[in-house]
Design a protein around this motif. Structure first.
Motif, short mmCIF file in Angstrom:
data_model
loop_
_atom_site.label_atom_id
_atom_site.label_comp_id
_atom_site.label_asym_id
_atom_site.label_seq_id
_atom_site.Cartn_x
_atom_site.Cartn_y
_atom_site.Cartn_z
N LEU A 1 82.55 -10.98 129.89
CA LEU A 1 81.71 -9.13 130.22
C LEU A 1 81.19 -8.63 129.32
O LEU A 1 81.76 -8.92 128.47
N ALA A 2 80.07 -8.00 129.57
CA ALA A 2 79.40 -7.29 128.45
C ALA A 2 79.62 -5.61 128.53
O ALA A 2 79.09 -4.99 130.12
N ALA A 3 79.36 -5.27 127.62
CA ALA A 3 79.21 -3.54 127.61
C ALA A 3 77.54 -3.06 127.48
O ALA A 3 77.49 -3.78 125.83
N ALA A 4 76.72 -3.01 128.05
CA ALA A 4 75.65 -2.39 127.25
C ALA A 4 75.24 -1.02 127.19
O ALA A 4 74.53 -0.59 127.79
N MET B 1 74.20 -14.26 124.64
CA MET B 1 75.98 -14.35 124.54
C MET B 1 76.75 -14.42 125.74
O MET B 1 78.04 -14.67 125.32
N GLY B 2 76.58 -15.15 126.78
CA GLY B 2 76.63 -16.14 127.63
C GLY B 2 77.40 -14.76 128.44
O GLY B 2 78.85 -15.63 129.71
N VAL C 1 80.86 -7.45 123.20
CA VAL C 1 81.22 -8.93 124.83
C VAL C 1 82.83 -9.31 124.91
O VAL C 1 83.07 -9.14 124.12
N ALA C 2 82.93 -9.54 125.81
CA ALA C 2 84.49 -10.28 125.81
C ALA C 2 85.00 -11.06 126.52
O ALA C 2 84.43 -11.54 127.36
N ASP C 3 86.19 -12.11 126.62
CA ASP C 3 86.41 -12.98 127.38
C ASP C 3 87.08 -12.23 128.83
O ASP C 3 88.18 -12.11 127.77
N ALA C 4 87.86 -12.20 129.82
CA ALA C 4 88.36 -11.60 130.64
C ALA C 4 88.64 -12.96 131.61
O ALA C 4 88.52 -13.75 132.27
#
Ligand code: CDT
Length: 306
Positions: free
Chosen positions: A6-9, A37-38, A273-276
């Motif tokens: 997930l990404a917050a832009a 960044m995937g 970004v973070a892996d959820a």
């Protein structure tokens, strides 16, 4: 495992005289970065294409028409849809919507990499006021420029990056209301996307809200919403000094334990970004917040009474 990146832009300020091309160009660069960044999902802020225009009063609402989108995509927003296709990224976009029959909403859409809108949401909790308020140094005219959203808080099971994911959206002030979260929790939401434009100074502050509590209150509500409804949230700010007025940043990605997994550190354009692991939603859902077992709606009548 069902996992997603997930990404917050987060967007820095957009000034009043800057066109859609400026904002969209910046957003496309953030999508390129998200790809590097995937990330598979990118969440942009509320009213991401323009300055936060409800701070500006227009006597004639038609004179504010240039802030609204009457088509989505349009020539101006097409590059976002092209970037999504090119990078295989789903994105969430907040914008001012003017419908063909003249209704105005503060809206967000969730678009898949093929450019199809999987979910649309129109803001329910509109803060501020309808008429010019001479006492305020800065206006907050959302009640003038938007009607209350007419779609409720829908959750859909959407294909995202090879998984079926229960997704829902809220917009800015909605995050402060536990009802927004619970209505989506009741639909087994796994991922809540939300954008915000929150002034660093509260014009209604009567001496009780210290400046440093502004970010705390934002995070408090998002972290509590995620924990109590066993979901992830991506909460993305428009930040920095816009038209001379400061909006705080502090965009966050939160897990179902209510923990902040990633947080923006600037008040400019920034991607976090973070892996959820969506399996994390199971714990709360099957234990302490097993709604079927433990909820007591018969005691909650006042919540929906008018
Ligand atoms: N955009 C938005 O909803 N902002 C509000 C500011 C409230 S002050 C009138 C918020 O709740 O963050």
């Amino acid at each position: 495992t069902r996992s997603l990146v997930l990404a917050a832009a987060q967007l820095g300020p957009i000034q009043k005289d800057e066109g859609r091309d400026v904002a969209v160009g910046r957003m496309v660069r953030l999508m390129e970065k998200a790809h590097r960044m995937g990330a598979q999902v990118v969440v942009f802020p509320e009213l991401a294409l323009t300055t936060f225009f409800p701070r500006w009063y227009e006597e004639e609402i038609a004179n504010a028409d240039h802030w609204y989108e009457s088509a989505m995509p349009s020539n101006a927003t097409a590059p976002l849809f092209e970037a999504a296709r090119k990078f295989g990224i789903a994105f969430h976009l907040g914008y001012a919507e003017k419908t063909p029959d003249g209704h105005r909403f503060n809206t967000a859409i969730f678009v898949n990499p093929n450019g199809e809108t999987m979910l649309k949401y129109r803001k329910v909790h509109l803060p501020g006021h309808k008429d010019y308020d001479p006492i305020r140094k800065v206006q907050h005219l959302e009640k003038r420029y938007f009607e209350v959203g007419d779609l409720g808080f829908p959750v859909v099971r959407a294909p995202v990056a090879g998984h079926e994911v229960n997704v829902g959206m809220m917009i800015c002030n909605d995050r402060r209301w536990p009802e927004s979260w619970r209505v989506m929790g009741l639909q087994q939401v796994e991922l809540v996307m939300l954008g915000y434009n929150t002034p660093s100074l509260n014009m209604d502050n009567r001496g009780f809200e210290a400046h440093h509590l502004r970010v705390f209150h934002s995070h408090l509500t998002i972290q509590a919403g995620c924990y109590q409804n066993a979901c992830f949230a991506v909460a993305t700010a428009k930040a920095g000094t816009e038209d001379g007025h400061e909006l705080f940043g502090h965009s966050i990605i939160v897990n179902p334990q209510g923990e902040i997994m990633a947080q923006a550190t600037s008040w400019g354009d920034e991607l976090i970004v973070a892996d959820a692991d969506l399996g994390m939603c199971e714990l709360g859902r099957s234990t302490i917040f097993n709604f079927a077992k433990h909820r007591r709606p018969e005691a909650y009548g006042r919540i929906t009474a008018q």
